[in-house]
Write a protein that holds these residues in place. Sequence first.
Motif, PDB file in Angstrom:
ATOM      1  N   ALA A  24       0.825  -1.205   0.000  1.00 21.66           N
ATOM      2  CA  ALA A  24       0.000   0.000   0.000  1.00 21.66           C
ATOM      3  C   ALA A  24       0.860   1.256   0.000  1.00 21.66           C
ATOM      4  O   ALA A  24       0.563   2.224  -0.705  1.00 21.66           O
ATOM      5  N   THR A  25       1.935   1.256   0.791  1.00 21.66           N
ATOM      6  CA  THR A  25       2.810   2.424   0.871  1.00 21.66           C
ATOM      7  C   THR A  25       3.528   2.662  -0.451  1.00 21.66           C
ATOM      8  O   THR A  25       3.623   3.799  -0.926  1.00 21.66           O
ATOM      9  N   ILE A  26       4.028   1.610  -1.075  1.00 21.97           N
ATOM     10  CA  ILE A  26       4.720   1.752  -2.363  1.00 21.97           C
ATOM     11  C   ILE A  26       3.748   2.247  -3.427  1.00 21.97           C
ATOM     12  O   ILE A  26       4.086   3.117  -4.238  1.00 21.97           O
ATOM     13  N   SER A  27       2.530   1.724  -3.416  1.00 21.97           N
ATOM     14  CA  SER A  27       1.517   2.182  -4.380  1.00 21.97           C
ATOM     15  C   SER A  27       1.218   3.663  -4.194  1.00 21.97           C
ATOM     16  O   SER A  27       1.149   4.415  -5.168  1.00 21.97           O
ATOM     17  N   ASP A  28       1.037   4.069  -2.947  1.00 24.71           N
ATOM     18  CA  ASP A  28       0.768   5.486  -2.669  1.00 24.71           C
ATOM     19  C   ASP A  28       1.941   6.368  -3.074  1.00 24.71           C
ATOM     20  O   ASP A  28       1.745   7.462  -3.602  1.00 24.71           O
ATOM     21  N   PHE A  29       3.162   5.904  -2.841  1.00 22.97           N
ATOM     22  CA  PHE A  29       4.352   6.664  -3.223  1.00 22.97           C
ATOM     23  C   PHE A  29       4.394   6.873  -4.739  1.00 22.97           C
ATOM     24  O   PHE A  29       4.610   7.989  -5.214  1.00 22.97           O
ATOM     25  N   VAL A  30       4.174   5.803  -5.489  1.00 22.83           N
ATOM     26  CA  VAL A  30       4.239   5.897  -6.957  1.00 22.83           C
ATOM     27  C   VAL A  30       3.131   6.796  -7.493  1.00 22.83           C
ATOM     28  O   VAL A  30       3.374   7.648  -8.358  1.00 22.83           O
ATOM     29  N   ILE A  31       1.926   6.632  -6.970  1.00 21.02           N
ATOM     30  CA  ILE A  31       0.811   7.474  -7.423  1.00 21.02           C
ATOM     31  C   ILE A  31       1.090   8.942  -7.102  1.00 21.02           C
ATOM     32  O   ILE A  31       0.884   9.826  -7.945  1.00 21.02           O
ATOM     33  N   ALA A  32       1.573   9.213  -5.883  1.00 19.78           N
ATOM     34  CA  ALA A  32       1.888  10.592  -5.499  1.00 19.78           C
ATOM     35  C   ALA A  32       2.997  11.159  -6.374  1.00 19.78           C
ATOM     36  O   ALA A  32       2.926  12.322  -6.797  1.00 19.78           O
ATOM     37  N   LEU A  33       4.016  10.359  -6.655  1.00 16.03           N
ATOM     38  CA  LEU A  33       5.133  10.823  -7.488  1.00 16.03           C
ATOM     39  C   LEU A  33       4.640  11.236  -8.869  1.00 16.03           C
ATOM     40  O   LEU A  33       4.972  12.326  -9.360  1.00 16.03           O
ATOM     41  N   VAL A  34       3.840  10.410  -9.484  1.00 18.62           N
ATOM     42  CA  VAL A  34       3.355  10.712 -10.836  1.00 18.62           C
ATOM     43  C   VAL A  34       2.469  11.959 -10.831  1.00 18.62           C
ATOM     44  O   VAL A  34       2.645  12.861 -11.656  1.00 18.62           O
ATOM     45  N   ILE A  35       1.531  12.024  -9.888  1.00 21.55           N
ATOM     46  CA  ILE A  35       0.611  13.161  -9.858  1.00 21.55           C
ATOM     47  C   ILE A  35       1.341  14.464  -9.544  1.00 21.55           C
ATOM     48  O   ILE A  35       1.142  15.488 -10.219  1.00 21.55           O
ATOM     49  N   ILE A  36       2.208  14.441  -8.540  1.00 23.19           N
ATOM     50  CA  ILE A  36       2.942  15.656  -8.172  1.00 23.19           C
ATOM     51  C   ILE A  36       3.880  16.076  -9.293  1.00 23.19           C
ATOM     52  O   ILE A  36       4.018  17.260  -9.596  1.00 23.19           O
ATOM     53  N   TRP A  37       4.524  15.114  -9.949  1.00 20.61           N
ATOM     54  CA  TRP A  37       5.443  15.435 -11.044  1.00 20.61           C
ATOM     55  C   TRP A  37       4.690  16.078 -12.214  1.00 20.61           C
ATOM     56  O   TRP A  37       5.132  17.085 -12.773  1.00 20.61           O
ATOM     57  N   SER A  60       9.423  16.664  -6.933  1.00 20.31           N
ATOM     58  CA  SER A  60       8.333  15.707  -6.800  1.00 20.31           C
ATOM     59  C   SER A  60       8.772  14.475  -6.034  1.00 20.31           C
ATOM     60  O   SER A  60       8.004  13.913  -5.250  1.00 20.31           O
ATOM     61  N   LEU A  61      10.006  14.054  -6.221  1.00 16.86           N
ATOM     62  CA  LEU A  61      10.531  12.894  -5.513  1.00 16.86           C
ATOM     63  C   LEU A  61      10.583  13.151  -4.012  1.00 16.86           C
ATOM     64  O   LEU A  61      10.139  12.305  -3.215  1.00 16.86           O
ATOM     65  N   PHE A  62      11.093  14.308  -3.615  1.00 13.86           N
ATOM     66  CA  PHE A  62      11.142  14.638  -2.188  1.00 13.86           C
ATOM     67  C   PHE A  62       9.734  14.726  -1.598  1.00 13.86           C
ATOM     68  O   PHE A  62       9.473  14.230  -0.503  1.00 13.86           O
ATOM     69  N   SER A  63       8.828  15.341  -2.309  1.00  9.34           N
ATOM     70  CA  SER A  63       7.453  15.446  -1.828  1.00  9.34           C
ATOM     71  C   SER A  63       6.819  14.067  -1.692  1.00  9.34           C
ATOM     72  O   SER A  63       6.131  13.780  -0.707  1.00  9.34           O
ATOM     73  N   SER A  64       7.062  13.201  -2.645  1.00  9.00           N
ATOM     74  CA  SER A  64       6.496  11.853  -2.608  1.00  9.00           C
ATOM     75  C   SER A  64       7.082  11.022  -1.483  1.00  9.00           C
ATOM     76  O   SER A  64       6.387  10.171  -0.917  1.00  9.00           O
ATOM     77  N   ILE A  65       8.338  11.243  -1.160  1.00 11.67           N
ATOM     78  CA  ILE A  65       8.947  10.533  -0.026  1.00 11.67           C
ATOM     79  C   ILE A  65       8.219  10.894   1.259  1.00 11.67           C
ATOM     80  O   ILE A  65       7.893  10.024   2.076  1.00 11.67           O
ATOM     81  N   PHE A  66       7.929  12.181   1.449  1.00 11.83           N
ATOM     82  CA  PHE A  66       7.192  12.601   2.644  1.00 11.83           C
ATOM     83  C   PHE A  66       5.771  12.045   2.655  1.00 11.83           C
ATOM     84  O   PHE A  66       5.270  11.618   3.695  1.00 11.83           O
ATOM     85  N   VAL A  67       5.131  12.021   1.496  1.00  8.73           N
ATOM     86  CA  VAL A  67       3.791  11.432   1.404  1.00  8.73           C
ATOM     87  C   VAL A  67       3.860   9.946   1.748  1.00  8.73           C
ATOM     88  O   VAL A  67       3.021   9.428   2.495  1.00  8.73           O
ATOM     89  N   GLY A  68       4.859   9.245   1.233  1.00  9.93           N
ATOM     90  CA  GLY A  68       5.020   7.823   1.519  1.00  9.93           C
ATOM     91  C   GLY A  68       5.258   7.551   2.992  1.00  9.93           C
ATOM     92  O   GLY A  68       4.707   6.594   3.555  1.00  9.93           O
ATOM     93  N   LEU A  69       6.069   8.379   3.641  1.00 13.27           N
ATOM     94  CA  LEU A  69       6.312   8.206   5.082  1.00 13.27           C
ATOM     95  C   LEU A  69       5.029   8.420   5.876  1.00 13.27           C
ATOM     96  O   LEU A  69       4.723   7.661   6.810  1.00 13.27           O
ATOM     97  N   PHE A  70       4.276   9.448   5.522  1.00 14.77           N
ATOM     98  CA  PHE A  70       3.006   9.685   6.194  1.00 14.77           C
ATOM     99  C   PHE A  70       2.054   8.514   5.984  1.00 14.77           C
ATOM    100  O   PHE A  70       1.400   8.048   6.921  1.00 14.77           O
ATOM    101  N   GLU A  71       1.953   8.027   4.758  1.00 16.22           N
ATOM    102  CA  GLU A  71       1.053   6.920   4.455  1.00 16.22           C
ATOM    103  C   GLU A  71       1.450   5.657   5.219  1.00 16.22           C
ATOM    104  O   GLU A  71       0.588   4.922   5.686  1.00 16.22           O
TER     105      GLU A  71
END
Length: 69
Positions: free
Chosen positions: A10-23, A39-50
Motif C-alpha cells: 500500500a505504501t509503495i503504491s501510494d508513493f508511486v501514485i503521489a510521485l506521478v501526480i505531483i510530477w 516531486s521525488l522529495f514530496s512523494s517521499i514525505f507522502v510515503g512516510l506519512f502513508e
Amino acid sequence: MLPNSSNSVATISDFVIALVIIWLMTSGLVNIDSPFIASLFSSIFVGLFEFMFHKYLTRHVVDDPDHTN
C-alpha cells in the motif's frame, strides 16, 4: 483494501501514485529546473506519512472489534 494487502504494498503504491501526480502537476504549473527532484522529495514525505497512517489504521480501526461500518 488494507486487510487484503500488506502495508508495504500500500505504501509503495501510494508513493508511486503521489510521485506521478505531483510530477505532472509540478511540470505544468511551476517553472523550476528539476520538477522530478522536487516531486521525488514530496512523494517521499507522502510515503512516510502513508506508512504511519496505515499502521494507525491497522492498530486502531481494522483490528478494533468495537468498530462497526
